[in-house]
Design a protein around this motif. Sequence first.
Motif, mmCIF file in Angstrom:
data_model
loop_
_atom_site.group_PDB
_atom_site.id
_atom_site.type_symbol
_atom_site.label_atom_id
_atom_site.label_comp_id
_atom_site.label_asym_id
_atom_site.label_seq_id
_atom_site.Cartn_x
_atom_site.Cartn_y
_atom_site.Cartn_z
ATOM 1 N N GLU A 127 0.830 -1.212 0.000
ATOM 2 C CA GLU A 127 0.000 0.000 0.000
ATOM 3 C C GLU A 127 0.861 1.257 0.000
ATOM 4 O O GLU A 127 0.634 2.187 -0.779
ATOM 5 N N LYS B 65 1.128 3.944 -3.057
ATOM 6 C CA LYS B 65 0.815 5.337 -2.705
ATOM 7 C C LYS B 65 1.938 6.269 -3.132
ATOM 8 O O LYS B 65 1.709 7.358 -3.669
ATOM 9 N N LYS C 116 -6.858 -4.459 -5.753
ATOM 10 C CA LYS C 116 -7.559 -3.732 -4.685
ATOM 11 C C LYS C 116 -6.706 -2.582 -4.159
ATOM 12 O O LYS C 116 -7.196 -1.451 -3.994
ATOM 13 N N ILE C 117 -5.432 -2.866 -3.908
ATOM 14 C CA ILE C 117 -4.541 -1.828 -3.382
ATOM 15 C C ILE C 117 -4.303 -0.739 -4.418
ATOM 16 O O ILE C 117 -4.273 0.456 -4.088
ATOM 17 N N LYS D 170 -6.309 0.296 -6.711
ATOM 18 C CA LYS D 170 -7.507 1.148 -6.747
ATOM 19 C C LYS D 170 -7.587 2.036 -5.509
ATOM 20 O O LYS D 170 -7.919 3.221 -5.594
ATOM 21 N N GLN D 171 -7.275 1.447 -4.347
ATOM 22 C CA GLN D 171 -7.342 2.205 -3.092
ATOM 23 C C GLN D 171 -6.359 3.379 -3.073
ATOM 24 O O GLN D 171 -6.601 4.374 -2.397
ATOM 25 N N THR D 172 -5.253 3.229 -3.780
ATOM 26 C CA THR D 172 -4.233 4.279 -3.761
ATOM 27 C C THR D 172 -4.431 5.309 -4.872
ATOM 28 O O THR D 172 -3.584 6.177 -5.062
#
Length: 260
Positions: free
Chosen positions: A112, A116, A166-167, A169-171
């Motif tokens: 993550e 980021k 998933k990560i 997209k989250q970042t």
Amino acid sequence: MNAKYDDIGVNYNATRKADDYLVKRLLANLNPKSYGLYLDIGCGTGNYTIKLQENGFNFIGVDPSTEMLEKAKLNNPNIDWKLGQAEYLNLNSESIDGIIGSLTIHHWKDLEKGFKELHRVLKNDSNLVIFTSTPKQMTGYWLNHYFPKMMKDSMLQMPALKAIKKIIKQTGFRSIKTELYNIKPDLKDLFLYSGKHNPILYLNPKVRHGISSFSSLANAKEVETGMIQLKDDIATRKINDIIKSYENDLGDYLFIIAKK
């Protein structure tokens, strides 16, 4: 991780050379512009960084291993080689026009944080291209027949595709897509499954030394036993039946392409 790759970096270039087909696909998915500045994260000895730059694009290479970077500087002192890691880049925000990462994300300490940080340094509408393998794909490697524990340990450190997506997209990345890659018989970069079509490669200790699964994860006794069996199976051609039994349509590796 740094110490591991400092050790692997010794004679790394003997077996880990940039592959022309992979360079071509990296460029196609990155879609770089001649005026841009690009980043190769986890660049190692810079084999791909250098090849990509030779195609007319300006690259920075970042790696946590001083041994790897020393080799990179010797190979091309004109590229900006930086000591660092995905989670902590000494680069300005929105200063990079695109990023590639080849066989590196399984070595990141924190996915993550890594994604980021890559998102932070990327300019808007820029591509991130990751070349990797997944645990699901690795279950289809015939290496499992000879080195089950090594392969199990290797799969444990590989993030699953679902988790990666998933990560990503989250970042803050968007429009994620994938492209499967199957080992070519003329592959120049001798990474883990490079011997898919040419098992005799694994009998060479120099080849195994350049592969982190063999040089860092594997149990010495298992490798010794597995190599004896592999050598016998190559001699008797039993290896052909074993390889055939592992045929699948999962792809051996894949490109993950995301856009900021």
